[in-house]
Scaffold this active site. Structure first.
Site, PDB file in Angstrom:
ATOM      1  N   GLN A  48      24.302 -49.899  73.346  1.00 22.19           N
ATOM      2  CA  GLN A  48      22.986 -49.312  73.169  1.00 22.19           C
ATOM      3  C   GLN A  48      21.900 -50.242  73.694  1.00 22.19           C
ATOM      4  O   GLN A  48      20.904 -49.803  74.275  1.00 22.19           O
ATOM      5  CB  GLN A  48      22.740 -48.999  71.687  1.00 22.19           C
ATOM      6  CG  GLN A  48      21.346 -48.531  71.352  1.00 22.19           C
ATOM      7  CD  GLN A  48      20.986 -47.192  71.975  1.00 22.19           C
ATOM      8  OE1 GLN A  48      21.865 -46.383  72.267  1.00 22.19           O
ATOM      9  NE2 GLN A  48      19.708 -46.942  72.180  1.00 22.19           N
ATOM     10  N   GLU A  49      22.093 -51.533  73.513  1.00 24.75           N
ATOM     11  CA  GLU A  49      21.081 -52.499  73.926  1.00 24.75           C
ATOM     12  C   GLU A  49      21.049 -52.697  75.441  1.00 24.75           C
ATOM     13  O   GLU A  49      19.977 -52.743  76.052  1.00 24.75           O
ATOM     14  CB  GLU A  49      21.340 -53.853  73.240  1.00 24.75           C
ATOM     15  CG  GLU A  49      21.088 -53.857  71.743  1.00 24.75           C
ATOM     16  CD  GLU A  49      19.609 -53.757  71.409  1.00 24.75           C
ATOM     17  OE1 GLU A  49      18.773 -53.940  72.307  1.00 24.75           O
ATOM     18  OE2 GLU A  49      19.292 -53.475  70.237  1.00 24.75           O
ATOM     19  N   SER A  50      22.207 -52.836  76.068  1.00 22.41           N
ATOM     20  CA  SER A  50      22.213 -53.279  77.469  1.00 22.41           C
ATOM     21  C   SER A  50      23.233 -52.597  78.364  1.00 22.41           C
ATOM     22  O   SER A  50      23.353 -52.949  79.539  1.00 22.41           O
ATOM     23  CB  SER A  50      22.500 -54.787  77.514  1.00 22.41           C
ATOM     24  OG  SER A  50      23.847 -55.035  77.116  1.00 22.41           O
TER      25      SER A  50
END
Length: 487
Positions: free
Chosen positions: A316-318
């Site tokens: 989700q972050e990267s």
């Protein structure tokens, strides 16, 4: 959205509920020499009820916190209603459930179609309706109507209830033929479409909604025929007490809305991720995640989280890109800010092992700072939301939830309050003011879905892809019975 999906899923076929209710009345014996409660009394005396079911994502499987699945959840609640424990036999294919119920079992719950001509079986009232659906391999064009199925290599599961729609179609297209499997499950059938053994298949819509995430080359086609009702099966000839108890239980679930909630929970979240994004995720799952799996597992060992949850957060972050950089300078696989990296003693945010370690310990630190009254999944989801929006804004949302007569310790209520941080009417009453409160809601939702996909794929690689281990000289189609064209 979930409520709308749920209402559509249940309410669009009330007509069929009426028909099946009539069928049930026809099937009911008018008298019996067997004491009405004999079977039910036996269950209560032995203190358990035996459930015959299938090991599939839509019925019963071992999840993160133990047994789960739509029909398992229904049966668990029914067993609680009866005051007995639940004994599960999940070794079945659709065709083997009813014989087991007739011969030795108490109840069958395995996405069974309600049929009116099944010797030795009584069916409960309808639970939900199941819409037969044509699915096909990506790249086949023009599969939009029943006539397009003629000439295709077509499969379905024997005894599942989908054959009825095909037999009705064959009356209009006598040249139609297909194969029915007596051994496989839905995911295995979809895998055979992907690898070219079949062009298309007929399964139920809710089954595709759950499985489509893992078969990126299988397309949604079109509904085929009328919906059929899912019901439970109990043995006849042993009194009607169990049947009546099950019907009262199911009726209560429908009237209170609890059944709608379960449908939404298990079948109503397919639109959480845009389908193209899902295919990208699955590509990255194979191409990127293996590089970092050991780092996630080490971080999980250090912090007590499930490594697959940490991996879901990383995606989700990267998108598992250790070189990712946001316009605001947040960077690395877990997208740490400079202050957070400093707080976690991380020297190089672009080093994936350091980033995963720092992000995992930061999530743990948030969890540890939450009030002790927040427990279970509520605590985890709020910690993830705070990872995204900040702990101060999370506390503000909890305050808003309380002002709205909600439970500040419940993620469901805080989730409703977070988007209100975007409205002056509400954020003006908080300590930390405005926040893009809708983002952490989507953030948590996506992570939960990514986690489900990672967990399911990890579990499914052996459970649902056994065909890859089929001996080279063996013919996979021997698992299917050919249903030929009509003469």
């Amino acid at each position: 959205m979930l409520t709308l999906i749920c209402r559509h899923f249940l309410a669009r076929s009330s007509y069929y509920y009426a028909l099946t209710a009539i069928a049930l009345l026809v099937m009911m014996p008018t008298f019996s020499f067997v004491p009405e409660g004999e079977h039910l009394e036996q269950i209560r005396q032995r203190d358990f009820i035996t459930l015959h079911t299938r090991n599939t994502p839509t019925t019963y499987y071992e999840g993160r916190h133990g047994p789960t699945g739509f029909e398992y959840e229904l049966m668990r609640r029914f067993a609680d209603r009866l005051g007995v424990s639940l004994n599960i036999d999940a070794s079945h294919h659709p065709e083997s459930v009813l014989p087991a119920v007739r011969e030795k079992g108490d109840l069958g719950a395995a996405a069974l179609p309600l049929l009116t001509d099944t010797p030795g079986i009584h069916y409960t009232r309808p639970i939900i309706n199941m819409q037969p659906l044509v699915v096909y391999r990506r790249g086949l064009n023009g599969i939009t109507e029943p006539s397009d199925l003629v000439g295709l290599s077509l499969g379905t599961l024997s005894g599942a209830g989908t054959s009825k729609a095909l037999r009705e179609l064959q009356e209009d297209y006598p040249e139609l033929s297909w194969r029915e499997s007596h051994e496989l499950e839905v995911a295995e059938l979809l895998a055979q479409i992907e690898d070219g053994r079949f062009d298309a298949a007929v399964i139920f819509e809710h089954q595709f909604r759950i499985n489509r995430l893992f078969f990126k080359n299988v397309e949604h086609g079109f509904p085929l025929g009328d919906p059929v009702s899912m019901a439970w099966a109990v043995p006849s000839g042993r009194g009607l007490g169990l049947l009546k108890a099950a019907n009262r239980f199911l009726e209560d679930l429908q009237q209170t809305g609890a059944l709608d909630q379960l449908v939404a929970r298990y079948f109503g979240h397919d639109d959480y991720l845009e389908y193209v994004g899902t295919r990208t995720f699955l590509t990255h799952l194979d191409a990127r995640l293996p590089r970092f799996t050991e780092d996630f597992k080490q971080a999980a060992e250090n912090t007590g989280f499930d490594w697959k949850l940490l991996a879901a957060i990383g995606y989700q972050e990267s998108h598992w890109d250790p070189e990712a950089v946001s316009p605001t300078g947040v960077r690395g696989l877990m997208m740490l800010t400079r202050p957070t990296a400093k707080e976690m003693d991380i020297e190089n945010r672009r080093d994936p092992a350091q980033s995963i370690d720092g992000g995992s310990r930061y999530l743990r630190s948030i969890m540890d700072r939450l009030p002790s009254d927040i427990t279970g999944d509520d605590r985890l989801f709020m910690a993830m939301a705070a990872y995204n929006v900040g702990l101060g804004h999370l506390y503000d949302a909890r305050k808003i939830a309380e002002m709205r007569d909600g439970d500040p310790d419940s993620w469901a209520d805080v989730r409703e309050a977070l988007p209100l941080l975007q409205q002056r009417e509400w954020h003006s009453k908080t300590r930390h003011g405005y926040a893009r409160g809708g983002e952490p809601v989507i953030y948590v939702r996506n992570i939960r879905r990514y986690y489900e996909m990672i967990e399911y794929v990890e579990r499914s690689r052996q459970q649902f892809f056994q065909l890859e281990q089929t001996p080279v000289n063996a013919d996979p189609l021997l698992m299917f019975e050919l249903i030929p064209p009509l003469d």
